[in-house]
Scaffold this active site. Structure first.
Site, PDB file in Angstrom:
ATOM      1  N   LYS A 217      70.599 -67.584  23.275  1.00 36.80           N
ATOM      2  CA  LYS A 217      69.469 -68.527  22.462  1.00 36.80           C
ATOM      3  C   LYS A 217      68.792 -68.785  21.568  1.00 36.80           C
ATOM      4  O   LYS A 217      67.988 -69.637  21.801  1.00 36.80           O
ATOM      5  CB  LYS A 217      68.463 -69.371  24.532  1.00 36.80           C
ATOM      6  CG  LYS A 217      69.735 -69.529  26.264  1.00 36.80           C
ATOM      7  CD  LYS A 217      69.232 -69.675  26.640  1.00 36.80           C
ATOM      8  CE  LYS A 217      69.848 -69.726  27.996  1.00 36.80           C
ATOM      9  NZ  LYS A 217      70.703 -70.987  28.411  1.00 36.80           N
TER      10      LYS A 217
ATOM     11  N   ASP B   5      60.877 -65.532  33.308  1.00 38.32           N
ATOM     12  CA  ASP B   5      62.212 -65.740  33.273  1.00 38.32           C
ATOM     13  C   ASP B   5      61.632 -66.293  31.620  1.00 38.32           C
ATOM     14  O   ASP B   5      61.170 -67.333  31.138  1.00 38.32           O
ATOM     15  CB  ASP B   5      62.963 -66.357  33.713  1.00 38.32           C
ATOM     16  CG  ASP B   5      64.003 -67.322  33.314  1.00 38.32           C
ATOM     17  OD1 ASP B   5      64.828 -67.175  32.523  1.00 38.32           O
ATOM     18  OD2 ASP B   5      64.908 -68.157  33.207  1.00 38.32           O
TER      19      ASP B   5
ATOM     20  N   HIS C  71      66.171 -71.383  37.045  1.00 39.45           N
ATOM     21  CA  HIS C  71      67.451 -71.948  37.161  1.00 39.45           C
ATOM     22  C   HIS C  71      68.243 -70.698  38.434  1.00 39.45           C
ATOM     23  O   HIS C  71      67.375 -70.292  38.669  1.00 39.45           O
ATOM     24  CB  HIS C  71      67.718 -70.803  35.985  1.00 39.45           C
ATOM     25  CG  HIS C  71      68.795 -70.963  35.277  1.00 39.45           C
ATOM     26  ND1 HIS C  71      69.662 -70.206  35.498  1.00 39.45           N
ATOM     27  CD2 HIS C  71      69.811 -71.395  34.293  1.00 39.45           C
ATOM     28  CE1 HIS C  71      70.664 -70.058  35.209  1.00 39.45           C
ATOM     29  NE2 HIS C  71      71.198 -70.960  34.232  1.00 39.45           N
TER      30      HIS C  71
HETATM   31  N1  PMP Z   1      67.235 -68.107  32.346  1.00 40.44           N
HETATM   32  C1  PMP Z   1      66.701 -70.035  32.158  1.00 40.44           C
HETATM   33  C2  PMP Z   1      66.163 -70.701  32.427  1.00 40.44           C
HETATM   34  C3  PMP Z   1      68.454 -70.367  31.541  1.00 40.44           C
HETATM   35  O1  PMP Z   1      68.222 -71.718  31.139  1.00 40.44           O
HETATM   36  C4  PMP Z   1      69.244 -69.547  31.496  1.00 40.44           C
HETATM   37  C5  PMP Z   1      70.101 -69.651  30.890  1.00 40.44           C
HETATM   38  N2  PMP Z   1      70.777 -71.182  31.226  1.00 40.44           N
HETATM   39  C6  PMP Z   1      69.586 -68.946  32.245  1.00 40.44           C
HETATM   40  C7  PMP Z   1      68.760 -68.078  33.180  1.00 40.44           C
HETATM   41  C8  PMP Z   1      70.842 -67.652  32.649  1.00 40.44           C
HETATM   42  O2  PMP Z   1      70.959 -66.909  30.688  1.00 40.44           O
HETATM   43  P1  PMP Z   1      72.069 -66.054  30.633  1.00 40.44           P
HETATM   44  O3  PMP Z   1      72.703 -67.065  29.659  1.00 40.44           O
HETATM   45  O4  PMP Z   1      71.031 -64.634  29.369  1.00 40.44           O
HETATM   46  O5  PMP Z   1      73.039 -65.638  31.799  1.00 40.44           O
END
Ligand code: PMP
Length: 412
Positions: free
Chosen positions: A232, A206, A129
């Protein structure tokens, strides 16, 4: 990491926990298949947040009055719950953040920036990401370090041998996702973290997409940093956790300065509180963490192994069903997957598809999913993505497939 023999949950029993699931969208019952974007919240989380505001709204740590004590105990209680949820050894290993993005930036600026020098490298993978790419690019730019990228194969699996070969002495930190938000791939994080550790390289995992789906145990993963995001995993937005080995938190300088992170401030200099408070300047998202504590309790109560088993069965069912759709190609066919299905349909734009599915009451995401390099790898600008949770049903998967068949006729 297979869910083993855990008994799947009965959706008829868990669905009533989620008030939003009974609503209608465009006159049709909602089918929510966008949980990788943000998860739905159970009543216990909504009540916990409401309870904080209606019964004991006060600031934490600073008040000696009853409400302040109740707020502090609920907020710090969430840290305890999350410690158990992550399998951490001690509550002080958890820095409460606004989410994964903030947690990774904290490591980038507080751990990596002071250590990196020209010639050093940071290793990430193609499937990251943007939150696990851009902070490293920013600190690399400032230090003269380079970002290296470990490749994946067409199925969307990390090429583990290549990753390990790339752990050369110039690499000071490796960042990799536990579960891909686009492909659903579950990476062999224990093996990757071990390879890093054997070479004296710090590893950051992550866990944004793992925390909602898999039982976690940061100690057995063996990484240096593990990050999760609350929204999430059934919790409120604006909450997350950085878990770190205590020796790192001791050594890292504070990232933000302000109230609540100090021991003594004078104009001659400031001494800092012990970790994790050293990294938690200012008034935190108290309501959010009260909610996240309730979310972690809820998920653990259902059993993460049972959640994983439920979603695995649903993933198999959905994969099979989607593969019957003419012209549909699933992007990400790893042997070990969580319940995330990205797909493309010949002659149909993902954005048009998602827009039309919405009119059928079916919520999916379309776009690059904050993973431009991964889209480039597959040579596509975007995909449609159905992401499932334990509260979804086979009937909802059938509704998705029927809706796709219907709207494709109109779009082609
Ligand atoms: N890493 C992954 C794999 C994600 O799916 C996401 C959210 N889409 C994030 C990081 C970012 O997280 P946050 O919403 O806490 O900024």
């Amino acid at each position: 990491m297979k869910p083993g023999n855990a008994k799947p949950l009965d959706p008829a029993q868990v669905r009533p926990d989620f008030p939003v699931l009974s609503r209608q969208v465009h006159g049709k019952p909602l089918v929510y298949l966008d949980s990788a974007n943000t998860g739905q919240k159970p009543r216990v989380v909504i009540d916990a947040v409401e309870g904080y505001f209606s019964r004991f709204n006060a600031n934490v740590a600073r008040a000696v009055h009853q409400l302040g004590e109740e707020a502090t105990s609920a907020y710090e209680g969430a840290r305890d719950t999350l410690t158990a949820f992550l399998g951490a050894r001690h509550r002080d290993e958890l820095v409460l953040t606004s989410g994964t993005t903030m947690a990774i930036n904290l490591v980038a600026y507080s751990y990596a920036l002071p250590r990196l020098k020209p010639g050093d490298s940071i290793l990430v993978t193609t499937m990251e990401h943007h939150a696990n790419i851009v902070p490293w690019q920013l600190v690399a730019e400032r230090t003269g370090a380079t970002l290296k990228v470990a490749p994946i194969n067409e199925s969307g699996e990390l090429i583990v041998d290549r990753f390990i070969e790339m752990l050369t002495p110039d690499v000071k930190l490796a960042g990799f996702t536990h579960v891909s938000n686009v492909l659903g791939t579950i990476n062999p994080v224990r093996q990757l973290a071990r390879a890093c550790r054997e070479r004296g390289i710090a590893s950051l995992v992550d866990g944004s997409q793992a925390a909602p789906h898999l039982p976690l145990d940061v100690q057995s993963i063996g990484c240096d940093f593990y990050v999760i995001t609350g929204h999430k995993m059934a919790g409120p937005t604006g909450t997350g956790v950085l878990w770190a080995r205590p020796e790192h938190l001791e050594a890292m300088p504070p990232f933000f300065g302000g109230g609540d992170m100090i021991r003594k401030v004078s104009f001659d200099g400031t001494t800092f509180a012990d970790p994790p408070h050293k990294f938690e300047a200012g008034t935190p998202n108290i309501a959010g963490f009260v909610g996240l504590g309730a979310a972690a309790t809820y998920l653990s109560g259902l059993g993460m192994d049972r959640i994983a088993a439920t979603e695995q069965a649903l993933l198999d069912y959905a994969t099979e069903a989607l593969q019957q759709v003419p012209g549909l190609r699933i992007v990400g066919q790893a042997a070990h997957k969580a319940a995330v299905i990205s797909f493309l349909i010949d002659g149909v734009q993902s954005h048009d598809l998602a827009t039309m599915l919405d009119l059928e009451g079916v919520a999916v995401r379309s776009g690059h999913h904050c993973a431009h390099p991964l889209m480039d790898f597959y040579g596509v600008p975007s995909t449609a993505r159905a992401s499932l949770a334990f509260y979804n049903t086979r009937e909802e998967v059938d509704r998705l497939v029927a809706a796709i068949l219907k709207v494709c006729k109109l779009l082609r």
